[in-house]
Design a protein around this motif. Structure first.
Motif, mmCIF file in Angstrom:
data_model
loop_
_atom_site.group_PDB
_atom_site.id
_atom_site.type_symbol
_atom_site.label_atom_id
_atom_site.label_comp_id
_atom_site.label_asym_id
_atom_site.label_seq_id
_atom_site.Cartn_x
_atom_site.Cartn_y
_atom_site.Cartn_z
ATOM 1 N N ALA A 94 -10.521 -56.652 15.656
ATOM 2 C CA ALA A 94 -10.111 -55.250 15.545
ATOM 3 C C ALA A 94 -9.953 -54.809 14.090
ATOM 4 C CB ALA A 94 -8.796 -55.032 16.301
ATOM 5 N N ALA A 95 -10.712 -55.413 13.174
ATOM 6 C CA ALA A 95 -10.696 -54.955 11.780
ATOM 7 C C ALA A 95 -11.031 -53.468 11.729
ATOM 8 C CB ALA A 95 -11.711 -55.747 10.954
ATOM 9 N N TRP A 96 -10.538 -52.799 10.700
ATOM 10 C CA TRP A 96 -10.640 -51.337 10.634
ATOM 11 C C TRP A 96 -12.069 -50.833 10.797
ATOM 12 C CZ3 TRP A 96 -13.307 -49.231 6.406
ATOM 13 C CH2 TRP A 96 -13.560 -50.106 5.335
ATOM 14 N N VAL A 130 5.728 -67.550 13.086
ATOM 15 C CA VAL A 130 6.607 -67.252 11.952
ATOM 16 C C VAL A 130 6.202 -65.938 11.293
ATOM 17 C CG1 VAL A 130 7.454 -68.041 9.702
ATOM 18 C CG2 VAL A 130 7.041 -69.699 11.545
ATOM 19 N N ALA A 131 4.919 -65.782 11.027
ATOM 20 C CA ALA A 131 4.450 -64.578 10.335
ATOM 21 C C ALA A 131 2.978 -64.360 10.617
ATOM 22 C CB ALA A 131 4.674 -64.699 8.830
ATOM 23 N N LEU A 132 2.573 -63.106 10.559
ATOM 24 C CA LEU A 132 1.161 -62.741 10.657
ATOM 25 C C LEU A 132 0.858 -61.760 9.534
ATOM 26 C CD1 LEU A 132 -1.520 -62.879 12.325
ATOM 27 C CD2 LEU A 132 -0.748 -60.802 13.475
ATOM 28 N N LYS A 133 -0.106 -62.108 8.693
ATOM 29 C CA LYS A 133 -0.471 -61.261 7.561
ATOM 30 C C LYS A 133 -1.975 -61.017 7.567
ATOM 31 C CE LYS A 133 3.391 -62.807 4.680
ATOM 32 N NZ LYS A 133 3.816 -63.309 3.350
ATOM 33 N N GLY A 134 -2.414 -60.092 6.718
ATOM 34 C CA GLY A 134 -3.826 -59.768 6.622
ATOM 35 C C GLY A 134 -4.410 -60.216 5.295
ATOM 36 N N ALA A 135 -5.712 -60.414 5.278
ATOM 37 C CA ALA A 135 -6.428 -60.761 4.053
ATOM 38 C C ALA A 135 -7.756 -60.024 4.038
ATOM 39 C CB ALA A 135 -6.665 -62.269 3.955
ATOM 40 N N PRO A 136 -8.308 -59.752 2.848
ATOM 41 C CA PRO A 136 -9.596 -59.052 2.762
ATOM 42 C C PRO A 136 -10.762 -59.981 3.066
ATOM 43 C CG PRO A 136 -8.798 -59.575 0.574
ATOM 44 C CD PRO A 136 -7.717 -59.995 1.520
ATOM 45 N N PHE A 137 -11.907 -59.382 3.322
ATOM 46 C CA PHE A 137 -13.137 -60.122 3.613
ATOM 47 C C PHE A 137 -14.093 -59.977 2.441
ATOM 48 C CE2 PHE A 137 -17.412 -59.839 5.921
ATOM 49 C CZ PHE A 137 -17.619 -61.214 5.860
ATOM 50 N N HIS A 138 -14.566 -61.119 1.946
ATOM 51 C CA HIS A 138 -15.415 -61.101 0.754
ATOM 52 C C HIS A 138 -16.761 -60.432 0.997
ATOM 53 C CE1 HIS A 138 -16.701 -64.720 2.944
ATOM 54 N NE2 HIS A 138 -17.859 -64.589 2.340
ATOM 55 N N GLY A 139 -17.149 -60.280 2.275
ATOM 56 C CA GLY A 139 -18.444 -59.684 2.572
ATOM 57 C C GLY A 139 -18.447 -58.172 2.690
ATOM 58 N N VAL A 140 -17.288 -57.540 2.524
ATOM 59 C CA VAL A 140 -17.237 -56.078 2.592
ATOM 60 C C VAL A 140 -17.976 -55.492 1.386
ATOM 61 C CG1 VAL A 140 -15.674 -54.091 2.389
ATOM 62 C CG2 VAL A 140 -15.109 -55.974 3.927
ATOM 63 N N PRO A 141 -18.816 -54.475 1.574
ATOM 64 C CA PRO A 141 -19.522 -53.869 0.432
ATOM 65 C C PRO A 141 -18.537 -53.445 -0.665
ATOM 66 C CG PRO A 141 -20.406 -53.037 2.490
ATOM 67 C CD PRO A 141 -19.197 -53.848 2.852
ATOM 68 N N ARG A 142 -18.937 -53.614 -1.918
ATOM 69 C CA ARG A 142 -18.046 -53.373 -3.053
ATOM 70 C C ARG A 142 -17.348 -52.011 -3.016
ATOM 71 N NH1 ARG A 142 -17.406 -56.164 -7.593
ATOM 72 N NH2 ARG A 142 -19.209 -57.458 -7.070
ATOM 73 N N ASP A 201 -10.424 -52.058 2.019
ATOM 74 C CA ASP A 201 -10.209 -53.301 2.753
ATOM 75 C C ASP A 201 -8.910 -53.972 2.308
ATOM 76 O OD1 ASP A 201 -11.105 -55.168 4.715
ATOM 77 O OD2 ASP A 201 -11.731 -56.518 3.112
ATOM 78 N N ARG A 202 -8.632 -53.925 1.001
ATOM 79 C CA ARG A 202 -7.379 -54.499 0.507
ATOM 80 C C ARG A 202 -6.176 -53.707 1.017
ATOM 81 N NH1 ARG A 202 -10.645 -55.358 -4.154
ATOM 82 N NH2 ARG A 202 -9.932 -53.401 -5.088
ATOM 83 N N LEU A 203 -6.299 -52.396 1.059
ATOM 84 C CA LEU A 203 -5.213 -51.566 1.573
ATOM 85 C C LEU A 203 -4.927 -51.875 3.043
ATOM 86 C CD1 LEU A 203 -5.960 -48.047 0.028
ATOM 87 C CD2 LEU A 203 -3.991 -49.520 -0.460
ATOM 88 N N ALA A 204 -5.971 -52.158 3.803
ATOM 89 C CA ALA A 204 -5.811 -52.437 5.232
ATOM 90 C C ALA A 204 -4.992 -53.697 5.487
ATOM 91 C CB ALA A 204 -7.178 -52.564 5.896
ATOM 92 N N CYS A 205 -4.891 -54.569 4.490
ATOM 93 C CA CYS A 205 -4.116 -55.809 4.651
ATOM 94 C C CYS A 205 -2.643 -55.526 4.902
ATOM 95 C CB CYS A 205 -4.270 -56.702 3.420
ATOM 96 S SG CYS A 205 -5.945 -57.337 3.195
ATOM 97 N N ALA A 206 -2.183 -54.339 4.510
ATOM 98 C CA ALA A 206 -0.781 -53.972 4.746
ATOM 99 C C ALA A 206 -0.490 -53.815 6.230
ATOM 100 C CB ALA A 206 -0.442 -52.689 4.000
ATOM 101 N N VAL A 207 -1.531 -53.620 7.018
ATOM 102 C CA VAL A 207 -1.395 -53.513 8.483
ATOM 103 C C VAL A 207 -2.231 -54.647 9.079
ATOM 104 C CG1 VAL A 207 -1.645 -52.028 10.494
ATOM 105 C CG2 VAL A 207 -1.189 -51.014 8.251
ATOM 106 N N PRO A 208 -1.647 -55.821 9.278
ATOM 107 C CA PRO A 208 -2.445 -56.985 9.696
ATOM 108 C C PRO A 208 -3.336 -56.744 10.899
ATOM 109 C CG PRO A 208 -0.240 -57.679 9.094
ATOM 110 C CD PRO A 208 -0.233 -56.178 9.061
#
Length: 244
Positions: free
Chosen positions: A150-152, A206-218, A224-231
């Motif tokens: 369910a990535a953005w 314990v916790a669930l966090k988000g991380a960016p994907f290196h394959g997202v277009p520049r 994509d980094r902003l979306a990490c605030a909402v896992p």
């Protein structure tokens, strides 16, 4: 990337192919390592054994090593090709499979398990978590990462009738979705499904966090980094759980 046996011959051949990617993004590795370092504490309080199960070429564990100084990191993988590459980066590597007793460690031997970008490749993820739980000591840490169904951008793609990123319908070619690399994803989860799945296997979340994907277009990487605030909308899910 470690898989459960027995495997169809086509899957075995696929995972032993040197052309198949066995490393994931540095940003995900660093975020996951920081979570684990905070959970374990400094090695001055006692050296801990960390198993990187499905270590691939060892890149993720090598990236995490400076943040886990003094702790013992052991790379574990099913693929002999991946282990051959991991040995150039890690001092300890061993072959193992995620079947009942398939990991060559005694029960409760590990203080923590890194399980990075592996569960989406597994035929039998239930047995895999059972085996991970076996080798972890009570209270031991599981750090699991996996792509988010369910990535953005996947939400938008599905609305447009496009196959979601990370999902695959073939081991031979990409069909119906963005991207060019076939990486062998068999299963994908949302944040909610992942939490429920891991909890049902005998772990405390314990916790669930988000991380960016290196394959997202520049141009889209800031978003994509902003979306990490909402896992639940992030590209990559980082789950920290403890063995009960």
């Amino acid at each position: 990337m470690t898989t459960t046996a027995p495997l169809h011959r086509g899957l075995r051949d696929f995972y032993e192919d040197p052309a198949v990617p066995v490393a994931s993004g540095t940003a995900r590795s660093l975020r996951q390592a920081r979570m684990l370092a905070a959970a374990l504490g400094p090695a001055a309080n006692g050296t801990r054994t960390v198993l990187d199960i499905g270590c691939g070429d060892g890149t993720a564990a090598a990236t995490a090593a400076p943040l886990l100084g003094g702790h013992r990191i052991v790379g574990v993988d099913w693929s002999q090709d991946a282990l051959g590459r991991a040995r150039t980066r890690l001092p300890y590597t061993v072959r193992g499979e995620l079947t009942d007793g398939g990991l060559p460690f005694r029960t409760g031997a590990a203080d923590a398990v890194l399980f990075s970008e592996v569960v989406e490749h597994l035929v039998d993820p239930d047995s895999a978590l059972d085996e991970i739980r076996r080798v972890l000591r009570p209270g031991g840490h599981l750090m699991l990462s996996t792509p988010n169904l369910a990535a953005w951008y996947n939400r938008a793609l599905l609305l447009a009738g496009v196959q979601p990123v990370f999902s695959e319908v073939s081991l031979r070619a990409i069909h119906g979705r963005p991207g060019r690399e076939v990486v062998g994803h068999l299963r994908l989860a949302t944040a909610r499904a992942l939490r429920e799945f891991v909890a049902a296997a005998g772990f405390e979340i314990v916790a669930l966090k988000g991380a960016p994907f290196h394959g997202v277009p520049r141009p889209l990487r800031p978003l994509d980094r902003l979306a990490c605030a909402v896992p639940s909308a992030a590209s990559i899910l980082l789950l920290h759980a403890r063995r009960t």
